[in-house]
Design an enzyme around this catalytic site. Sequence first.
Site, short mmCIF file in Angstrom:
data_model
loop_
_atom_site.label_atom_id
_atom_site.label_comp_id
_atom_site.label_asym_id
_atom_site.label_seq_id
_atom_site.Cartn_x
_atom_site.Cartn_y
_atom_site.Cartn_z
N PRO A 208 5.70 -12.20 -3.51
CA PRO A 208 5.12 -11.49 -2.37
C PRO A 208 3.68 -11.09 -2.71
O PRO A 208 3.45 -10.16 -3.47
CB PRO A 208 6.03 -10.27 -2.19
CG PRO A 208 6.75 -10.11 -3.49
CD PRO A 208 6.73 -11.41 -4.21
N ASP A 384 1.25 -9.23 -7.35
CA ASP A 384 2.67 -9.42 -7.07
C ASP A 384 3.26 -8.07 -6.67
O ASP A 384 3.37 -7.16 -7.50
CB ASP A 384 3.34 -9.97 -8.35
CG ASP A 384 4.81 -10.28 -8.17
OD1 ASP A 384 5.43 -9.75 -7.22
OD2 ASP A 384 5.35 -11.03 -9.00
N HIS A 385 3.65 -7.96 -5.42
CA HIS A 385 4.09 -6.65 -4.92
C HIS A 385 5.45 -6.23 -5.48
O HIS A 385 5.88 -5.10 -5.31
CB HIS A 385 4.13 -6.65 -3.38
CG HIS A 385 3.85 -5.31 -2.78
ND1 HIS A 385 4.34 -4.13 -3.30
CD2 HIS A 385 3.12 -4.95 -1.71
CE1 HIS A 385 3.93 -3.11 -2.57
NE2 HIS A 385 3.19 -3.57 -1.60
N ARG A 386 6.13 -7.15 -6.19
CA ARG A 386 7.39 -6.75 -6.85
C ARG A 386 7.08 -5.88 -8.06
O ARG A 386 7.92 -5.11 -8.52
CB ARG A 386 8.18 -7.99 -7.31
CG ARG A 386 8.67 -8.85 -6.18
CD ARG A 386 9.22 -10.15 -6.71
NE ARG A 386 8.24 -10.89 -7.49
CZ ARG A 386 8.49 -12.01 -8.16
NH1 ARG A 386 9.70 -12.52 -8.16
NH2 ARG A 386 7.54 -12.63 -8.83
N VAL A 387 5.86 -6.06 -8.61
CA VAL A 387 5.51 -5.38 -9.86
C VAL A 387 4.47 -4.28 -9.62
O VAL A 387 4.48 -3.24 -10.28
CB VAL A 387 4.94 -6.43 -10.86
CG1 VAL A 387 4.50 -5.78 -12.16
CG2 VAL A 387 5.97 -7.52 -11.15
#
Length: 412
Positions: A208, A384-387
């Site tokens: 993402p 990276d929007h997960r991180v």
Amino acid sequence: MSNSTITVPNIGDLSNVEVIEVSVKVGDQINQEDPLITLESDKAAMDIPSPKSGQVTGLLVQLGDKLSEGSEILTIETDSKDEAPNEKPSPPSSTEEKPESTYVTDLAPSPDINPTSSLPHAGPAVRKLARKLGVLLQQVSGSGPHRRILKEDVQAYVKAKLSQSSNNGLPPRPEIDFSQFGEVKREPLSKINQLTGQNTLHSWSNIPHVTQFDEANISDIEDFRQSIKQEYATKGIKLTILPFLVKAAVSALKELPCFNSSLDTSGENLILKSYFNIGIAVDTPRGLVVPVIRNADCKSITDIALEITELANKAQHKKLKITDLQGGCFTISSLGHLSGTAFTPIINEPEVAILGVSPAKMKPIYNGQVFQPQLMLPLSLSYDHRVIDGVLAAKFTQHLTAVLKDARKMLL
Ligand code: CAO
């Protein structure tokens, strides 16, 4: 131990039905209900299951034989001494596939398919393979006699599904004959272009991405650079803005360590790195490559400028080694010598962020009293929007712009 003969059970009004598959051989240890043979009439195919467990001691049929109720199939040695000498198997099972309760997601049938709407013809081995792979046989076209489904048909079906899923689950694009609209020329993509295509598609589809835009005032750095550029050039060193950006990125990575990380493949753990290897996107006639400046934190701006020149030269002349391209933590992609105001760079997996750089422009910047001309450098940070969340991304570019405005901060 007892030896007994297994015969064809009641198969309704059918007789002289052809054996189209023999699923066991002499010496096989079989369990009750394991399929022994498959018979096929012009109406249906059916499995003949074993009525008991034991070891096959003799085969009494072969492919193409025509069998009726009572025909002998095989002899079997069982543990039980109480068995009747002639064993009839349980009634045959139709090859109509029962819908499985679970399917491999990628291969899941489309909801509009009724699993019992047709009777696929396939032998037990094929049906076992289909069950194992989560394939619904009603969706597979058979290429055997009477459209019988073969193992190869199941494998081809899975292969086709997998190639669709690597295309993001979207149906493949139809082939278009562009020459119907005008003259065309077909040119193969370079190997590097193909690889970049695969990597960027994978990254873009799996991560993402969010891009944070900012501007750094590089007026002082640029004045300083202009003042020593010539002197460096006489020593063979091309001092551009890029080495300053590498140092500023290292400073920001130290400040916000989650940018210097990778997610493990489970997506549950972050691997934080204590080394600072910066990749530099380099444009070559064969495509984009990203050589890596290792341990950029331990190198001076001059060292980094030299190394960028060397790596860029190697890239242009196909001299990069695989090790030059490995171990990157964070990538800088500079289109600064060209055009544009901003762009959305794609993260170089397994990294978690990338910095895009567009050409610096003179802009009137208000200092609280007057507007002054300042050289502003556009930065585009994809992450990276997960991180990383938006607050951290804003802090990262805030740190970058602060150290680029006053390079002395890089020393801190
Ligand atoms: N703003 C204004 N000027 C800039 C600038 C910027 N952001 N970035 C570079 N420049 C200037 C340089 O300072 C240099 O000026 P001088 O001649 O006054 O020194 C001039 O533009 C040419 O720079 P350069 O491009 O040769 O050198 P670099 O160190 O900036 O970059 C390299 C080197 C190899 C990274 C670059 O040439 C390159 O290949 N960039 C392409 C990267 C790319 O393709 N990215 C896209 C990836 S996504 O498809």
